[in-house]
Scaffold this motif. Structure first.
Motif, PDB file in Angstrom:
ATOM      1  N   ASN A  12      26.481  49.224  52.514  1.00 16.78           N
ATOM      2  CA  ASN A  12      27.551  49.887  53.272  1.00 16.78           C
ATOM      3  C   ASN A  12      28.434  50.771  52.400  1.00 16.78           C
ATOM      4  O   ASN A  12      29.654  50.790  52.527  1.00 16.78           O
ATOM      5  N   ASN A  13      27.788  51.522  51.503  1.00 17.17           N
ATOM      6  CA  ASN A  13      28.526  52.469  50.699  1.00 17.17           C
ATOM      7  C   ASN A  13      27.620  53.658  50.385  1.00 17.17           C
ATOM      8  O   ASN A  13      26.432  53.479  50.112  1.00 17.17           O
ATOM      9  N   THR A  14      28.168  54.856  50.412  1.00 16.39           N
ATOM     10  CA  THR A  14      27.375  56.061  50.171  1.00 16.39           C
ATOM     11  C   THR A  14      26.729  56.054  48.793  1.00 16.39           C
ATOM     12  O   THR A  14      25.581  56.470  48.624  1.00 16.39           O
ATOM     13  N   PHE A  15      27.452  55.558  47.780  1.00 15.73           N
ATOM     14  CA  PHE A  15      26.898  55.509  46.426  1.00 15.73           C
ATOM     15  C   PHE A  15      25.656  54.625  46.390  1.00 15.73           C
ATOM     16  O   PHE A  15      24.645  54.986  45.788  1.00 15.73           O
ATOM     17  N   PHE A  16      25.718  53.460  47.023  1.00 16.49           N
ATOM     18  CA  PHE A  16      24.569  52.558  47.045  1.00 16.49           C
ATOM     19  C   PHE A  16      23.386  53.195  47.774  1.00 16.49           C
ATOM     20  O   PHE A  16      22.231  53.010  47.388  1.00 16.49           O
ATOM     21  N   GLU A  17      23.676  53.927  48.819  1.00 10.69           N
ATOM     22  CA  GLU A  17      22.618  54.529  49.633  1.00 10.69           C
ATOM     23  C   GLU A  17      21.944  55.704  48.933  1.00 10.69           C
ATOM     24  O   GLU A  17      20.744  55.938  49.111  1.00 10.69           O
ATOM     25  N   LYS A  18      22.687  56.443  48.113  1.00 12.81           N
ATOM     26  CA  LYS A  18      22.145  57.645  47.480  1.00 12.81           C
ATOM     27  C   LYS A  18      21.532  57.384  46.107  1.00 12.81           C
ATOM     28  O   LYS A  18      20.914  58.275  45.524  1.00 12.81           O
ATOM     29  N   ASN A  19      21.725  56.181  45.570  1.00 14.02           N
ATOM     30  CA  ASN A  19      21.205  55.852  44.257  1.00 14.02           C
ATOM     31  C   ASN A  19      20.264  54.656  44.346  1.00 14.02           C
ATOM     32  O   ASN A  19      20.517  53.712  45.094  1.00 14.02           O
ATOM     33  N   ALA A  20      19.179  54.712  43.590  1.00 11.20           N
ATOM     34  CA  ALA A  20      18.240  53.580  43.559  1.00 11.20           C
ATOM     35  C   ALA A  20      18.853  52.466  42.724  1.00 11.20           C
ATOM     36  O   ALA A  20      19.030  52.616  41.511  1.00 11.20           O
ATOM     37  N   LEU A  21      19.190  51.348  43.355  1.00 11.21           N
ATOM     38  CA  LEU A  21      19.856  50.256  42.654  1.00 11.21           C
ATOM     39  C   LEU A  21      18.825  49.314  42.017  1.00 11.21           C
ATOM     40  O   LEU A  21      18.638  48.178  42.447  1.00 11.21           O
ATOM     41  N   ASP A  22      18.166  49.829  40.994  1.00 14.43           N
ATOM     42  CA  ASP A  22      17.281  49.010  40.175  1.00 14.43           C
ATOM     43  C   ASP A  22      18.154  48.387  39.086  1.00 14.43           C
ATOM     44  O   ASP A  22      18.160  48.818  37.935  1.00 14.43           O
ATOM     45  N   MET A  23      18.927  47.364  39.468  1.00 12.07           N
ATOM     46  CA  MET A  23      19.974  46.816  38.604  1.00 12.07           C
ATOM     47  C   MET A  23      19.366  46.007  37.457  1.00 12.07           C
ATOM     48  O   MET A  23      18.480  45.184  37.664  1.00 12.07           O
ATOM     49  N   GLU A  24      19.878  46.239  36.249  1.00 10.34           N
ATOM     50  CA  GLU A  24      19.303  45.602  35.072  1.00 10.34           C
ATOM     51  C   GLU A  24      20.286  44.768  34.268  1.00 10.34           C
ATOM     52  O   GLU A  24      19.877  43.921  33.483  1.00 10.34           O
ATOM     53  N   SER A  25      21.578  44.992  34.442  1.00  7.78           N
ATOM     54  CA  SER A  25      22.552  44.233  33.659  1.00  7.78           C
ATOM     55  C   SER A  25      23.863  44.147  34.422  1.00  7.78           C
ATOM     56  O   SER A  25      24.201  45.038  35.209  1.00  7.78           O
ATOM     57  N   ILE A  26      24.609  43.066  34.165  1.00  9.81           N
ATOM     58  CA  ILE A  26      25.917  42.869  34.803  1.00  9.81           C
ATOM     59  C   ILE A  26      26.874  42.281  33.771  1.00  9.81           C
ATOM     60  O   ILE A  26      26.504  41.428  32.972  1.00  9.81           O
ATOM     61  N   ARG A  27      28.115  42.765  33.784  1.00 11.56           N
ATOM     62  CA  ARG A  27      29.162  42.231  32.908  1.00 11.56           C
ATOM     63  C   ARG A  27      30.471  42.109  33.683  1.00 11.56           C
ATOM     64  O   ARG A  27      30.898  43.035  34.364  1.00 11.56           O
ATOM     65  N   TYR A  28      31.094  40.952  33.548  1.00  9.36           N
ATOM     66  CA  TYR A  28      32.419  40.727  34.132  1.00  9.36           C
ATOM     67  C   TYR A  28      33.453  41.352  33.211  1.00  9.36           C
ATOM     68  O   TYR A  28      33.443  41.122  31.999  1.00  9.36           O
ATOM     69  N   ASP A  29      34.345  42.192  33.774  1.00 12.67           N
ATOM     70  CA  ASP A  29      35.323  42.873  32.915  1.00 12.67           C
ATOM     71  C   ASP A  29      36.763  42.535  33.275  1.00 12.67           C
ATOM     72  O   ASP A  29      37.689  43.272  32.942  1.00 12.67           O
ATOM     73  N   GLY A  30      36.969  41.421  33.943  1.00 13.94           N
ATOM     74  CA  GLY A  30      38.321  40.957  34.224  1.00 13.94           C
ATOM     75  C   GLY A  30      38.729  41.093  35.672  1.00 13.94           C
ATOM     76  O   GLY A  30      39.329  40.187  36.247  1.00 13.94           O
ATOM     77  N   ASP A  31      38.415  42.222  36.302  1.00 12.37           N
ATOM     78  CA  ASP A  31      38.771  42.399  37.711  1.00 12.37           C
ATOM     79  C   ASP A  31      37.595  42.848  38.565  1.00 12.37           C
ATOM     80  O   ASP A  31      37.758  43.146  39.742  1.00 12.37           O
TER      81      ASP A  31
END
Length: 371
Positions: A105-124
């Motif tokens: 439900n976001n234009t960025f997610f829809e227009k980009n291939a979310l082949d996610m490879e890494s995640i980092r928590y940055d406080g917020d």
């Protein structure tokens, strides 16, 4: 959460003397000041479901406040899993899933291939890297979402990382590595394979195969530091016509020092095709290359980062399920152990079992100082 102050105090990395190697296969330090020890393995069952979502394809992990954050690499169903990790002594007692959130439900997610490879928590919120889909004209991205997976922003990257830029990233070989900086001024990221005009992909023989280790400065809103690191060559002869070696994760542990995970795969060996190694990488003497568009044309003028072997996962095969070192891709610092040493958590991407039976493997390691 393991802070940079804890790591710097424990490791005293500024006192390390690094070994410079001139070949693509890096050998271990003869006199290490610290060591990595295997503690435990935990397997999440195949086809395990939580809230009707299948756990699998997990390529990135982080740890904060007693919980694991994990992302999968499914563009059609991009998910963030959250699970409580409980240790009992030096072993994993339980991993209890708490939530799973789909990015939608976001234009960025829809227009980009979310082949996610890494995640980092940055406080917020969560920093996430995606490889995009180069063959379909979709560039890799690094972006931030809230704790409820609502899109916040995406970060401006040099043209040579983008499709149709002055250089060209390789399909399925871009932003595998992502690390918080040791302070809040920015973050580090790294590509899995060399860009097209930076060098060759690793072969069975020695090649010049540099990846870019880049720092994004929040205040400047751009990449301000970048260093080249040479990938190791492939050492296992493939029995079928496919082999690869690439960077799969990074962790900054001092101003100029990183832990880097490299994963090699040679086809035709069934469950024994992976070779995974953990390296120490020092950029203190390396050339800043963030303004160099094509590394291949400037190789003679570049000093590469120094790299030394810390841990070879081959050494623990007999202690793992069915003797398998699976497709290890995620790496993070875990909880402080009862003896005061930091732990490392490594997770595997089972490729949703597309290429045969694979494991949802979680490996617990201890980072020990050598007296």
């Amino acid at each position: 959460m393991l802070t940079s102050q804890h790591l710097i105090k424990f490791l005293n990395l500024s006192a390390l003397i690094f070994l410079i190697t001139s070949c693509s296969t890096t050998r271990a330090l003869d006199d290490k000041l610290y060591d990595v020890q295997f503690l435990d393995e935990y397997i999440i069952p195949a086809n395990f479901k939580f809230q009707n979502e299948i756990y699998g394809g997990v390529s990135g992990v982080d740890y904060t406040k007693g919980e694991l954050l994990m992302v999968n690499d499914s563009p059609s169903n991009p998910l963030i899993f959250r699970a409580r990790l409980k240790l009992k002594g030096f072993q994993v007692d339980t991993i209890t899933f708490k939530s799973v959130t789909r990015l939608q439900n976001n234009t960025f997610f829809e227009k980009n291939a979310l082949d996610m490879e890494s995640i980092r928590y940055d406080g917020d919120g969560y920093l996430i890297s995606t490889e995009g889909s180069i063959n379909f004209g979709l560039s890799p991205r690094i972006f931030k979402v809230s704790k409820t997976a609502e899109f916040i922003e995406s970060y401006s990257l040099p043209d040579y990382f983008l499709v149709k830029g002055n250089n060209q990233p390789r399909h399925n070989g871009v932003f595998e590595g992502l690390s918080n900086g040791i302070n809040s001024s920015g973050f580090w990221f790294a590509n899995e394979l060399p860009l097209e005009k930076d060098g060759k992909t690793p072969k069975l023989y020695n090649t010049n195969s540099p990846i870019r280790l880049s720092f994004f400065d929040h205040k400047a809103k751009k990449v301000t530091r970048q260093y080249a690191m040479d990938l190791d060559r492939i050492t296992k002869i493939p029995l079928l016509p496919f082999s690869i070696n690439g960077l799969t994760e990074i962790l900054q542990i001092s101003q100029n020092t990183f832990l880097v995970l490299e994963r090699s795969y040679s086809a035709g060996h069934k469950s024994q095709g992976n070779k995974v190694k953990l390296y120490l990488v020092d950029v203190s003497k390396a050339t800043d290359i963030h303004d160099i568009v094509e590394l291949e044309a400037a190789t003679g003028d570049i000093i590469y980062a120094e790299k030394s072997l810390v841990f070879d996962f081959k050494s623990i095969k007999r202690k793992l399920t069915e003797g398998i070192v699976d497709n290890l891709e995620g790496l993070c610092f875990g909880p402080i152990l009862s003896n005061g040493n930091p732990s490392l958590i490594v997770v595997s991407d089972n490729n949703f079992n597309k290429f045969g039976t694979q494991l949802n493997q979680i490996i617990l390691l201890e980072l020990k100082q050598v007296q």
